[in-house]
Design an enzyme around this catalytic site. Structure first.
Site, PDB file in Angstrom:
ATOM      1  N   SER A  61     -85.402   8.950  11.427  1.00 17.26           N
ATOM      2  CA  SER A  61     -86.100  10.212  11.179  1.00 17.26           C
ATOM      3  C   SER A  61     -87.577  10.074  10.849  1.00 17.26           C
ATOM      4  CB  SER A  61     -85.398  10.987  10.057  1.00 17.26           C
ATOM      5  OG  SER A  61     -84.256  11.635  10.559  1.00 17.26           O
ATOM      6  N   LYS A  64     -89.949  12.070  12.950  1.00 14.50           N
ATOM      7  CA  LYS A  64     -90.445  13.420  12.675  1.00 14.50           C
ATOM      8  C   LYS A  64     -91.918  13.437  12.284  1.00 14.50           C
ATOM      9  CE  LYS A  64     -85.846  15.221  11.524  1.00 14.50           C
ATOM     10  NZ  LYS A  64     -84.977  14.039  11.582  1.00 14.50           N
ATOM     11  N   SER A 121     -85.282  16.951   6.482  1.00 15.42           N
ATOM     12  CA  SER A 121     -85.122  16.111   7.673  1.00 15.42           C
ATOM     13  C   SER A 121     -84.086  16.704   8.623  1.00 15.42           C
ATOM     14  CB  SER A 121     -84.732  14.682   7.292  1.00 15.42           C
ATOM     15  OG  SER A 121     -84.924  13.811   8.393  1.00 15.42           O
TER      16      SER A 121
END
Length: 494
Positions: A61, A64, A121
């Site tokens: 993640s 991102k 997230s």
């Protein structure tokens, strides 16, 4: 650089390398993996410490951060605004956790969407950002790759905006440091986006997955990530006395170890000055690895994998490398680095998190519209629940009625069968009665048990005499025995 300082650096780096590889001590030597570590100065881009900095790695993640850069760059170009609406498609809603779970068709502003992906997230929101801003995930991935090349990221390949597992998608610690510097440099007005401690959606409060925020003094960003194949990763920044440091730690087996190692690296870095001999991020040599190692056997093994991006971070007892070695670390980098190999330090955690300061987020264009949508959804859910209960009650009632009707029908069928059987018995011809053998007329007491096999007849008269006497009585009739001459005993027994 003096020989004494150089010696301290050598000892310190050796100790640090020993600690950072400790989490993989169980791996056989032939399968040893060096996890990427990088510490750099934000302003100068000078490297303070690096370990496998350009090796390919699965980002999870922290992807991102790249998604956020592309979105903010589109805002800077005037192509979209932070008030532009992001729509949740059916494909976005189907993405696995971590997620917000919004229904397809739900809309929210880009500003709220970015806050949600930085804190929660949420994979469904990041996917929706990519679809809405790029027109499709493939188009948005192409924008991510073009932007990465433009800002100096040379080791990254992007295929989705949320970091869910894709064997083609990887990055490096160096590239993530380049991206972190670009976010700080190019979007100074948006830097608070990376330091939000929690968001509040309706009544739900969701804390940031970054275990350093509110625990390590001076931490002001950025993002964590986890998948089994990449382990627990973090890109973190911290500021002390006006100096900002970037620390990237990848491939850790748990959120706690990731957070503690990053904190200890910060402790070390703030005691160092990146001199003219320190390499820059751009000067780091390329990796010889053709693709990332798969950490799944070492991080998740045969156990169930932790929920993606749901690591709680460190929340226990306070203490830092400097504190645990008596405060000497600030003046002795070598001692600070050697302390990393101390088992007590490896098992420690960070202080409890400071009180959360949630930032409100909502769906719709503004909080009022978002509340209306939530109220409407709540009413729909309530009505649906009521309908479900009514349907269950109706089904139970129908089942009871059906059971009663079935029982009634069964009784009627049994009665009908009994009646039919009775009628059949009345109308059926009676079977011929068996003629019972007529019992023999009882013999008189004077009769013998043994009788002749032939029917008695009149005795033949002899000349000169009358009728003959009756046959002698038998013994079978249990009457008093007739006295007989002794010479005839054997004949009678026979």
């Amino acid at each position: 650089m003096s020989s004494s300082l150089l010696r301290r650096f050598t000892v310190g780096f050796a100790a640090l390398t020993g600690l950072l590889g400790a989490s993989l001590a169980g791996i056989r030597a032939a399968e040893a993996v060096t996890v990427p570590i990088l510490v750099a100065d934000v302003d100068s881009g000078k490297v303070i410490y690096a370990q496998a900095p350009t090796d390919p790695w699965y980002p999870a993640s922290i992807t991102k951060l790249m998604t956020t850069y592309v979105a903010l760059d589109l805002v800077r170009q005037g192509k979209v605004s932070l008030d532009s609406m992001i729509t949740i498609s059916a494909a976005a809603a189907a993405e696995p956790p971590s997620k917000m779970g919004f229904k397809p068709g739900t809309q929210l502003t880009l500003d709220n969407a970015l806050k949600i992906i930085m804190v929660k997230s949420a994979n469904d929101i990041a996917y929706a950002i990519g679809e809405t801003l790029g027109g499709s995930i493939d188009n948005f991935a192409a924008m991510m790759n073009e932007t990465a090349q433009r800002i100096g990221m040379h080791d990254s390949h992007w295929y989705n905006p949320n970091g869910l597992p894709d064997p083609r998608q990887w990055t490096s610690a160096r590239d993530m440091a380049v991206l972190a510097r670009a976010l700080i440099r190019d979007f100074p007005d948006n830097h608070d986006l990376f330091s939000i401690s929690a968001i509040q959606f309706g009544r739900a409060v969701m804390a940031n997955h970054n275990g350093l925020l509110g625990r390590y003094p001076g931490t002001d960003g950025m993002k964590t990530g986890f998948i089994c194949s990449g382990g627990f990763n973090v890109v973190a920044t911290a500021t002390r006395n006006g100096r900002r440091i970037i620390t990237i730690v990848m491939g850790q087996p748990s959120p706690r170890e990731r957070d503690v190692k990053a904190a200890d690296l910060f402790d070390y870095a703030f005691t160092q000055s990146a001199g003219w001999t320190s390499p820059t991020l751009d000067a780091l040599p390329a990796s010889a690895l053709p693709q990332p190692p798969d950490m799944r056997p070492f991080v998740c093994g045969g156990k169930k994998a932790p929920a993606i991006e749901d690591g709680p971070g460190a929340i226990s007892a306070p203490g830092s490398a400097a504190q645990l070695i008596g405060g000497s670390a600030a003046n002795s980098p070598a001692l600070a680095m050697a302390a990393f190999s101390n088992p007590a330090l490896r098992s420690r955690t960070l202080p409890p998190r400071a009180p959360l300061q949630p930032i409100a987020v909502w769906i719709g264009r503004n909080p009022a519209e978002g509340q209306q949508i939530l109220d409407a959804q709540a009413a729909e859910q309530k009505a649906a629940a009521a309908n479900t209960r009514a349907a269950k009650l109706e089904a139970a009632k129908a089942k009871r009625i059906a059971a009663l009707e079935a029982a009634k029908q069964a009784r009627a069928e049994r009665a009908e069968r009994a009646k039919a059987t009775k009628e059949a018995a009345k109308t059926a011809p009676k079977p011929a009665a068996k003629v019972a053998a007529k019992p023999a007329r009882p013999l008189p007491h004077a009769a013998s048990a043994y009788t002749a096999t032939t029917a008695p007849s009149m005795p033949e008269a002899k000349p000169g005499k009358g009728l003959s006497k009756p046959a002698p009585k038998t013994a079978a009739h249990k009457q008093a025995p007739v006295k007989k001459p002794a010479d005839k005993k054997a004949s009678a027994e026979e």
